[in-house]
Design an enzyme around this catalytic site. Structure first.
Site, mmCIF file in Angstrom:
data_model
loop_
_atom_site.group_PDB
_atom_site.id
_atom_site.type_symbol
_atom_site.label_atom_id
_atom_site.label_comp_id
_atom_site.label_asym_id
_atom_site.label_seq_id
_atom_site.Cartn_x
_atom_site.Cartn_y
_atom_site.Cartn_z
ATOM 1 N N ARG A 208 0.839 -1.088 0.125
ATOM 2 C CA ARG A 208 0.020 -0.149 0.064
ATOM 3 C C ARG A 208 1.140 1.305 -0.139
ATOM 4 O O ARG A 208 0.606 2.148 -0.597
ATOM 5 C CB ARG A 208 -0.967 -0.143 1.373
ATOM 6 C CG ARG A 208 -2.175 1.090 1.348
ATOM 7 C CD ARG A 208 -2.773 0.806 2.213
ATOM 8 N NE ARG A 208 -4.139 1.838 2.280
ATOM 9 C CZ ARG A 208 -4.277 2.466 3.320
ATOM 10 N NH1 ARG A 208 -3.620 2.425 4.669
ATOM 11 N NH2 ARG A 208 -5.409 3.554 3.305
ATOM 12 N N VAL B 86 -6.842 7.527 -0.921
ATOM 13 C CA VAL B 86 -6.489 6.089 -0.775
ATOM 14 C C VAL B 86 -7.556 5.682 0.376
ATOM 15 O O VAL B 86 -7.029 6.100 1.561
ATOM 16 C CB VAL B 86 -5.458 5.455 -0.756
ATOM 17 C CG1 VAL B 86 -5.166 3.878 -0.466
ATOM 18 C CG2 VAL B 86 -4.501 5.716 -2.018
ATOM 19 N N SER B 87 -8.524 5.026 0.086
ATOM 20 C CA SER B 87 -9.462 4.688 1.203
ATOM 21 C C SER B 87 -8.643 3.811 2.397
ATOM 22 O O SER B 87 -7.881 3.278 2.189
ATOM 23 C CB SER B 87 -10.823 4.010 1.028
ATOM 24 O OG SER B 87 -11.473 4.786 -0.021
ATOM 25 N N ALA B 88 -9.257 3.570 3.551
ATOM 26 C CA ALA B 88 -8.778 2.878 4.705
ATOM 27 C C ALA B 88 -8.911 1.445 4.164
ATOM 28 O O ALA B 88 -9.732 1.001 3.236
ATOM 29 C CB ALA B 88 -9.650 2.837 5.737
#
Length: 726
Positions: A531, A559-561
């Site tokens: 990530r 960038v989402s969780a």
């Protein structure tokens, strides 16, 4: 009556966690005796216990305000506080003193500075001089007071601990140990040490009677039972006769501290000293610096270097016999360090601390930090030329990110910062993790020292290592080397492994938030996908946590969780061979996860409005991902036959699902879509031609139709000062 405020800002360095501020207590006691001034001490570290500090009120009504700039880590904080003090007390004489101020006096007093006076060296006589200038009607301004040391420490009055009355009731709540000073100076010339910033380095002590009185009086004031008392001298007991007489006298007093902790050179200690240290209930701290004779010579660790390391082993054996706890500190990455010196030093430490008979000592491993006023600071050019040392940010105390910048040094042409960091953890981490099992000290402060052992182990854990590597890559970006930083990061196998281990640690949290079983294969994929490559290079540490990360300053793209991807993809029941449409794909992190889930037989189409983000996704995603730059809300821009799509995941919130999507997609296609605005967003699972399920509340960035303008990088931006890192 002249009103004087002595302010301790709360230290970030080696004095943090201590109660007492004994240097200010002694200054206050002496100033009152000599001038009759009204003196108060404010310890901001302790003040926080009482709640928010009213700074405006704090600085009102003083004639003299003196700041203790104890270490370089305190410089910016004290400068900011001094500016506030100047606003509230414009006529006061504002002073700076301490190690950092002594090392850089012209950086304290200059045109426009809030400081009027900088004290070089010891402060007792200087404070009296400033008070007398105020009382005489000619207060000192724009003045640097040269070193004026106290030659006879017994000429100073005994410390009046009542200056700390405000903090005595909360002492054990705000500090882990008390501290006291019994001597001053260190005549040795170790290259890294900033003791010489104070100019006077001759060793001077209180008389034995006065030294014992300082300890006993502090105990009577504070009740030291159950505490460790730290003797904060730069070098304890340099003179053998004084040292042994003091220890014998202290033993007779039987002050009931858990342990009295002090710093001493290993080449001063003999077997007889260990017996006396045991009787006086002392623990010993040694600045060992390295286990390699070559580097010790480079460091200029004065004394008998041919027997120095052998003496440490002898002291360890004597300490085991007398059950005396001790700690040895070494410096990794000192200028001149090489992979060879690190390996030889680690081999010595294995012998010393993993002795089959056990040890009563623990190891502390610190990175080299460039301190102003040290010999290396004044001879920096010579070190650069001799060893190829690179000091990336030599005036690091002027920047906000001091924690990292202080140690950002390439020690030699053979050893850069990244390699030093890797070797430090690879060589010393295994030793540190085994010390607790080999620690045979059984005295009253055993848990105190075991905490020190465990703290060192924590420093070698992935969380800490990722943090510092993240700061390294961040600063490459801040200084204008973003492409270099991104390339180095992609090639950094150690970083990849460390971030993966951090994601493993987050797995239970991600599973719970995504409503998945702990052994779900989707979590395995999330652990594997790096990530950190999909976020801004200054967000590496943050990328290992289950939290959303902004991709630019606008906050319009994230960038989402990790759990958000896990939840949506599990609802869509992604399987091998499927074709999945990823709308609002950003830098491609979600698409990279999907690529593993659908496999080589499947296909992922990632649609992103922002050309820069789409280009980055194209560079990062595997071959079974097609990255499309266009309006994700328009099926005509998807560049795929909608009838071939099996599932759609959406990375932004929509007011409602466009009718054009349902028309374009074939019946049975599943969509995971955030719908709604602000706090009213809900995740919806939609089956085209079938049911719509409204699920839990979520928080995504809203749909956008335009890309925010980005400012071009400038030199000014590269020099921007950053806030302290959490």
């Amino acid at each position: 009556m002249t009103r004087v405020l002595l302010l301790w800002p709360g230290c970030e360095g080696p004095a943090s966690g201590n109660f007492g501020v004994p240097q200010l207590v002694l200054m206050a006691t002496h100033a009152r005796r000599e001038t009759g001034a009204h003196v108060e001490i404010v310890d901001l570290a302790a003040e926080r216990y009482f709640g928010p500090v009213d700074v405006a009120k704090l600085f009102e009504g003083w004639d003299v305000i003196a700041f203790s700039v104890y270490s370089s880590f305190d410089h910016l904080k004290c400068m900011a506080l001094a500016e506030l003090a100047r606003q509230q007390s414009p006529d006061a004489v504002i002073m700076a003193g301490g190690y950092h101020a002594s090392a850089r006096p012209t950086e304290q007093v200059f045109d426009g500075s809030p400081y009027d006076v900088c004290v070089v060296g010891e402060g007792e006589l200087a404070l009296v001089e400033v008070i007398e200038s105020v009382e005489g009607g000619a207060p000192l301004r724009q003045t640097i007071l040269a070193s004026n040391p106290v030659t006879d420490l017994d000429s100073l009055p005994p410390s009046d601990w009542s200056y700390l009355d405000r903090y005595r009731p909360i002492a054990r709540k705000v500090a882990s140990q008390a501290q006291v000073y019994l001597s001053r100076g260190c005549p040795f010339d170790c290259a890294f040490c900033m003791e010489r910033a104070k100019r006077e380095v001759s060793w001077r002590s209180l008389s034995v009677e006065r030294a014992v009185h300082e300890v006993v009086s502090l105990h009577r004031y504070l009740d030291l039972r159950g505490w460790t008392l730290y003797v904060a001298d730069a070098l304890f007991g340099m003179k053998k006769s004084w040292r042994r007489e003091f220890l014998a006298a202290l033993a007779r007093e039987q002050v009931p501290v858990d342990k009295l902790w002090l710093l001493i050179r290993v080449d001063l200690v003999e077997d007889e000293d260990l017996r006396l240290f045991a009787d006086a209930n002392c623990g010993l701290g040694f600045g060992l610096e390295s286990g390699d004779p070559q580097l010790l010579a480079t460091i200029r660790k004065a004394g008998r270097l041919d027997t120095y390391l052998d003496r440490m082993k002898e002291v360890s054996a004597w300490a085991r016999t007398h059950d005396v706890p001790w700690g040895a500190n070494i410096i990794c990455g000192h200028p001149g360090e090489t992979p060879g010196t690190m390996e030889r030093s680690a081999a010595y430490m294995r012998e010393l601390f993993l002795d089959p008979k056990g040890v009563t000592g623990f190891l502390s491993v610190d990175p080299f930090r460039l301190y102003p006023g040290s010999p290396i600071d004044t001879e920096r050019r010579q070190w650069e030329q001799r060893f190829g040392t690179v000091f990336h940010r030599p005036s690091w105390w002027d920047d906000g990110d001091q924690e990292f910048l202080a140690e950002w040094v390439d020690p030699s042409a053979e050893l850069d910062w990244r390699t030093r960091t890797r070797l430090q953890h690879e060589l010393y981490g295994p030793i540190l993790r085994r010390i607790e099992d080999n620690f045979v000290y059984r005295g009253p402060a055993r848990e105190y020292f075991l905490r020190a052992v465990r703290d060192q182990v924590q420093q070698s854990e992935p969380r800490t290592r990722v943090h510092y590597l993240g700061r390294y890559y961040a600063w490459l970006r801040y200084l204008g080397f973003r492409e270099k930083a991104e390339q180095l990061m992609r090639d950094d196998a150690k970083l990849t492994e460390l971030t993966r281990r951090r994601r493993v640690a987050w797995r239970p949290t991600v599973a719970e938030r995504a409503q998945l079983a702990p052994d779900d294969v989707l979590l395995d994929v999330i652990e594997r996908v790096p990530r950190e490559r999909f976020v801004p290079v200054d967000q590496i540490a943050e990328s290992t946590r289950d939290e959303a990360i902004h991709l630019d300053d606008s906050g319009a793209a994230t960038v989402s969780a990790m759990h958000a991807y896990a939840r949506s993809f599990s609802l869509l029941e992604i399987e091998a061979g499927m074709t999945v449409l990823d709308l609002g794909g950003g830098t491609g992190y979600g698409a990279a996860i999907l690529a593993e889930l659908v496999g080589e037989a499947g296909r992922v189409i990632s649609v992103e409005l922002d050309p820069a983000l789409s280009a980055r996704a194209r560079a990062l995603c595997p071959s079974n991902v097609d990255c499309v730059c266009g309006d994700a809300t328009d099926p005509a821009r998807w560049e795929v036959d909608p009838s071939t799509i099996d599932a759609v995941t959406v990375g932004f919130a929509l007011p409602s699902i466009p009718a054009s999507w349902s028309s374009a997609l074939r019946p049975g296609t599943r969509l995971a879509v955030p719908v709604g605005e602000g706090d009213a967003q809900r995740l919806q699972l939609v089956t085209v031609g079938g049911e719509t399920r409204t699920l839990e509340p979520v928080r995504y960035v809203p749909m956008r139709r335009t890309v925010p303008a980005r400012a071009a990088p400038t030199k000014a931006r590269a020099k921007a000062r950053l806030p302290l890192v959490d």
